[in-house]
Design a protein around this motif. Structure first.
Motif, PDB file in Angstrom:
ATOM      1  N   SER A  30       0.831  -1.208   0.000  1.00  0.00           N
ATOM      2  CA  SER A  30       0.000   0.000   0.000  1.00  0.00           C
ATOM      3  C   SER A  30       0.868   1.261   0.000  1.00  0.00           C
ATOM      4  O   SER A  30       2.004   1.242   0.489  1.00  0.00           O
ATOM      5  N   PRO A  31       0.320   2.371  -0.527  1.00  0.00           N
ATOM      6  CA  PRO A  31       1.063   3.641  -0.499  1.00  0.00           C
ATOM      7  C   PRO A  31       1.453   4.036   0.930  1.00  0.00           C
ATOM      8  O   PRO A  31       2.537   4.568   1.166  1.00  0.00           O
ATOM      9  N   LEU A  32       0.574   3.734   1.892  1.00  0.00           N
ATOM     10  CA  LEU A  32       0.870   4.088   3.284  1.00  0.00           C
ATOM     11  C   LEU A  32       2.108   3.339   3.777  1.00  0.00           C
ATOM     12  O   LEU A  32       2.991   3.923   4.416  1.00  0.00           O
ATOM     13  N   LEU A  33       2.209   2.031   3.457  1.00  0.00           N
ATOM     14  CA  LEU A  33       3.373   1.247   3.878  1.00  0.00           C
ATOM     15  C   LEU A  33       4.643   1.831   3.270  1.00  0.00           C
ATOM     16  O   LEU A  33       5.651   1.999   3.945  1.00  0.00           O
ATOM     17  N   LEU A  34       4.556   2.152   1.972  1.00  0.00           N
ATOM     18  CA  LEU A  34       5.739   2.677   1.290  1.00  0.00           C
ATOM     19  C   LEU A  34       6.149   4.039   1.850  1.00  0.00           C
ATOM     20  O   LEU A  34       7.323   4.370   1.908  1.00  0.00           O
ATOM     21  N   GLN A  35       5.143   4.800   2.300  1.00  0.00           N
ATOM     22  CA  GLN A  35       5.435   6.113   2.876  1.00  0.00           C
ATOM     23  C   GLN A  35       6.040   5.956   4.274  1.00  0.00           C
ATOM     24  O   GLN A  35       6.961   6.673   4.652  1.00  0.00           O
ATOM     25  N   MET A  36       5.519   4.984   5.043  1.00  0.00           N
ATOM     26  CA  MET A  36       5.949   4.818   6.426  1.00  0.00           C
ATOM     27  C   MET A  36       7.241   4.031   6.549  1.00  0.00           C
ATOM     28  O   MET A  36       7.954   4.155   7.544  1.00  0.00           O
ATOM     29  N   ASN A  37       7.569   3.194   5.568  1.00  0.00           N
ATOM     30  CA  ASN A  37       8.839   2.466   5.599  1.00  0.00           C
ATOM     31  C   ASN A  37       9.504   2.563   4.238  1.00  0.00           C
ATOM     32  O   ASN A  37       9.640   1.565   3.528  1.00  0.00           O
ATOM     33  N   PRO A  38       9.941   3.765   3.865  1.00  0.00           N
ATOM     34  CA  PRO A  38      10.504   3.952   2.527  1.00  0.00           C
ATOM     35  C   PRO A  38      11.834   3.218   2.343  1.00  0.00           C
ATOM     36  O   PRO A  38      12.193   2.850   1.240  1.00  0.00           O
ATOM     37  N   VAL A  39      12.552   2.992   3.441  1.00  0.00           N
ATOM     38  CA  VAL A  39      13.879   2.372   3.324  1.00  0.00           C
ATOM     39  C   VAL A  39      13.763   0.893   2.958  1.00  0.00           C
ATOM     40  O   VAL A  39      14.408   0.413   2.041  1.00  0.00           O
ATOM     41  N   GLY A  50       0.736   8.741  14.535  1.00  0.00           N
ATOM     42  CA  GLY A  50       1.159   9.203  13.207  1.00  0.00           C
ATOM     43  C   GLY A  50       2.628   8.976  12.898  1.00  0.00           C
ATOM     44  O   GLY A  50       3.059   9.206  11.764  1.00  0.00           O
ATOM     45  N   LYS A  51       3.422   8.526  13.888  1.00  0.00           N
ATOM     46  CA  LYS A  51       4.860   8.352  13.628  1.00  0.00           C
ATOM     47  C   LYS A  51       5.208   6.871  13.460  1.00  0.00           C
ATOM     48  O   LYS A  51       4.816   6.044  14.277  1.00  0.00           O
ATOM     49  N   PRO A  52       5.968   6.539  12.396  1.00  0.00           N
ATOM     50  CA  PRO A  52       6.241   5.126  12.117  1.00  0.00           C
ATOM     51  C   PRO A  52       7.471   4.610  12.847  1.00  0.00           C
ATOM     52  O   PRO A  52       8.490   5.294  12.954  1.00  0.00           O
ATOM     53  N   ILE A  53       7.360   3.357  13.304  1.00  0.00           N
ATOM     54  CA  ILE A  53       8.520   2.657  13.867  1.00  0.00           C
ATOM     55  C   ILE A  53       8.649   1.357  13.076  1.00  0.00           C
ATOM     56  O   ILE A  53       7.672   0.615  12.919  1.00  0.00           O
ATOM     57  N   CYS A  54       9.829   1.064  12.572  1.00  0.00           N
ATOM     58  CA  CYS A  54      10.041  -0.117  11.713  1.00  0.00           C
ATOM     59  C   CYS A  54      11.048  -1.077  12.340  1.00  0.00           C
ATOM     60  O   CYS A  54      11.794  -0.690  13.232  1.00  0.00           O
ATOM     61  N   GLU A  55      11.049  -2.302  11.793  1.00  0.00           N
ATOM     62  CA  GLU A  55      11.917  -3.389  12.282  1.00  0.00           C
ATOM     63  C   GLU A  55      11.320  -3.988  13.560  1.00  0.00           C
ATOM     64  O   GLU A  55      11.280  -3.342  14.616  1.00  0.00           O
ATOM     65  N   SER A  56      10.927  -5.264  13.470  1.00  0.00           N
ATOM     66  CA  SER A  56      10.116  -5.880  14.517  1.00  0.00           C
ATOM     67  C   SER A  56      10.709  -5.780  15.919  1.00  0.00           C
ATOM     68  O   SER A  56      10.004  -5.408  16.865  1.00  0.00           O
ATOM     69  N   LEU A  57      11.988  -6.084  16.092  1.00  0.00           N
ATOM     70  CA  LEU A  57      12.549  -6.054  17.449  1.00  0.00           C
ATOM     71  C   LEU A  57      12.698  -4.623  17.952  1.00  0.00           C
ATOM     72  O   LEU A  57      12.583  -4.370  19.153  1.00  0.00           O
ATOM     73  N   ILE A  58      12.932  -3.695  17.046  1.00  0.00           N
ATOM     74  CA  ILE A  58      13.001  -2.289  17.434  1.00  0.00           C
ATOM     75  C   ILE A  58      11.609  -1.834  17.877  1.00  0.00           C
ATOM     76  O   ILE A  58      11.462  -1.094  18.861  1.00  0.00           O
ATOM     77  N   ILE A  59      10.578  -2.309  17.177  1.00  0.00           N
ATOM     78  CA  ILE A  59       9.201  -1.980  17.562  1.00  0.00           C
ATOM     79  C   ILE A  59       8.894  -2.555  18.942  1.00  0.00           C
ATOM     80  O   ILE A  59       8.324  -1.880  19.807  1.00  0.00           O
ATOM     81  N   VAL A  60       9.267  -3.812  19.178  1.00  0.00           N
ATOM     82  CA  VAL A  60       8.987  -4.448  20.470  1.00  0.00           C
ATOM     83  C   VAL A  60       9.667  -3.665  21.593  1.00  0.00           C
ATOM     84  O   VAL A  60       9.062  -3.418  22.652  1.00  0.00           O
ATOM     85  N   GLU A  61      10.903  -3.250  21.351  1.00  0.00           N
ATOM     86  CA  GLU A  61      11.603  -2.478  22.385  1.00  0.00           C
ATOM     87  C   GLU A  61      10.922  -1.120  22.604  1.00  0.00           C
ATOM     88  O   GLU A  61      10.806  -0.657  23.743  1.00  0.00           O
TER      89      GLU A  61
END
Lengths: 208, 229
Positions: A30-39, A50-61
């Motif tokens: 989705s465009p939202l995914l691409l916008q929130m995790n462009p890397v 409204g602020k994105p956090i990526c990478e599963s273990l980083i999210i868990v922390e």
């Protein structure tokens, strides 16, 4: 498998009031995914205020640090915390590439892979020792990192011919203990469904 | 009460990962004993402290080992809590810094692949490396929304340490392969970041002389390339 980690963490913290958006990552993102995790353009992505956090273990922390009033996922003691982070890193560094070889490659020359895979599982058993969970009396960071691979265990057995219960009984016992928890059982994908999807995936990719 | 804490770091002079741990301890002003490991003849202690990976760096604090450079950096920040702080306090900013530190892993893998390959494989690795550096250059805008710090008052932090260990001696690879990678035209932010860090005394103390790094890269390359007929 990585999104399941975030679901478990949120459930452990008692956070149920969130929107879960299913992405069809194979067909189109989705465009939202691409916008929130462009890397990396990958899931999971947690969007908090409204602020994105990526990478599963980083999210868990992140979840553990923000919702720090209940159910700690990481120890507060710096040494024990570093120990947990080391083992979670080991899960992704070692377990991920080796388990992928089992189901994502052709069946020849699997002997080395199978041997490596069992060695990794036994390393986890050694680290677990007598503990109920890697996190001690309750599931923690390492349990969350590793348990999500359990949904692939039937897939590993199917393609390797190994019996994981026979090879690593303590690890299987640990996995079953984790599954007794609602946070885990409600988040883990069904093993048979995963196997079906992998069989389909192999057909599409032309892997015999 | 008032016990002296024992801090030892097992490292290897050429390891950028060990450099991270050394730099973090220096930035924090922590007294430590440095133990040089011979990676071709690893000590019993290293194998005991890091049986899983058998690698450097390993920080041994009061007899307890911590391995993996990124884990070590966070440990140092949590134990020695006086400023300078290596990571931000805010959980969202911490997650951003951890995200970019995690990005250093595929970046350094591509760098290694460039060093140990030749021909078309090396060209591909080079292109991939430059593309990853493009991503990092973009990322710099969110890491430093107020521009690159001068590091005259602020000390290097987690991300500065992580990326300096990979880019600090870029001139060595450029000299060895006759290619300029870190160009100011394509990577203005990365270039100013690395140059600003080079002025920091603690960074200068851990930076190897370029000729030594060139020799190291040559050695690594020769070990991995197939022998010539």
């Amino acid at each position: 498998m990585f999104a399941m980690r975030v679901k478990i963490a949120l459930a452990e913290k008692g956070i149920t009031d969130y929107e879960c958006r299913e992405e069809n990552i194979v067909v189109s993102k989705s465009p939202l995914l691409l916008q929130m995790n462009p890397v990396h353009k990958k899931i999971p992505v947690l969007i908090h205020n409204g602020k994105p956090i990526c990478e599963s273990l980083i999210i868990v922390e992140y979840i553990d640090e923000v919702w720090n009033h209940t159910s700690p996922l990481l120890p507060t003691d710096p040494y024990l915390k570093s120990h947990a982070k080391f083992w979670a890193d080991f899960v992704d560094k070692k377990m991920y590439p080796v388990q992928k070889k089992i189901w994502a490659t052709k069946e020849e020359s699997q002997d080395e892979t199978k041997k490596e895979f069992i060695e990794i599982l036994k390393t986890f058993e050694k680290e677990l020792g007598d503990k109920c969970y890697f996190g001690g009396d309750n599931i923690g960071f390492v349990d969350i990192a590793l348990i999500t691979y359990y949904s692939f265990f039937r897939t590993y057995e199917y393609f390797s011919g190994l019996s994981l219960e026979a090879e690593c009984p303590q690890l299987i016992a640990w996995a079953k203990r984790c599954l007794l928890k609602d946070s885990v059982s409600s988040s883990l994908a069904d093993m048979d469904k995963v196997l079906e999807i992998i069989i389909e995936y192999r057909k599409i990719k032309g892997i015999a | 009460m008032g016990e002296e804490s024992s801090v030892k770091l097992h490292g290897f002079w050429a390891s950028p990962y060990a450099m991270r741990a050394v730099l973090a301890l220096k930035v924090k002003g922590v007294e430590f004993e440095y133990i040089e490991e011979d990676l071709f003849n690893k000590s019993e202690l290293l194998l005991k402290y890091n049986p899983v990976h058998k690698k450097v760096p390993v920080l041994v604090h009061n007899g307890k080992p911590i391995a993996e450079s990124l884990v070590i950096l966070e440990y140092i920040d949590q134990v020695w809590t006086d400023p300078p702080h290596l990571l931000p306090k805010d959980p969202y900013l911490r997650s951003k810094h951890r995200f970019w530190a995690a990005f250093s892993i595929p970046l350094s893998e591509t760098m290694m692949r460039y060093v140990v390959t030749e021909g078309e494989e090396q060209m591909n690795a080079q292109n991939e490396l430059l593309e990853k550096m493009d991503v990092l250059e973009q990322g710099m805008k969110e890491i430093f929304p107020n521009g690159i710090p001068s590091f005259q008052e602020d000390k290097p932090g987690y991300l500065d340490i992580v990326f300096y260990s990979l880019f600090g001696t870029h001139e060595a690879a450029e000299e060895l392969f006759g290619e300029k990678f870190l160009t100011v035209e394509r990577y203005p932010l990365l270039v100013s970041w690395v140059n600003a860090l080079k002025e920091v005394p603690e960074v200068q103390q851990v930076t190897l002389p370029i000729p030594k790094v060139v020799k190291t890269l040559q050695f690594i390359r020769q070990r991995h390339l197939p022998p010539k007929a």
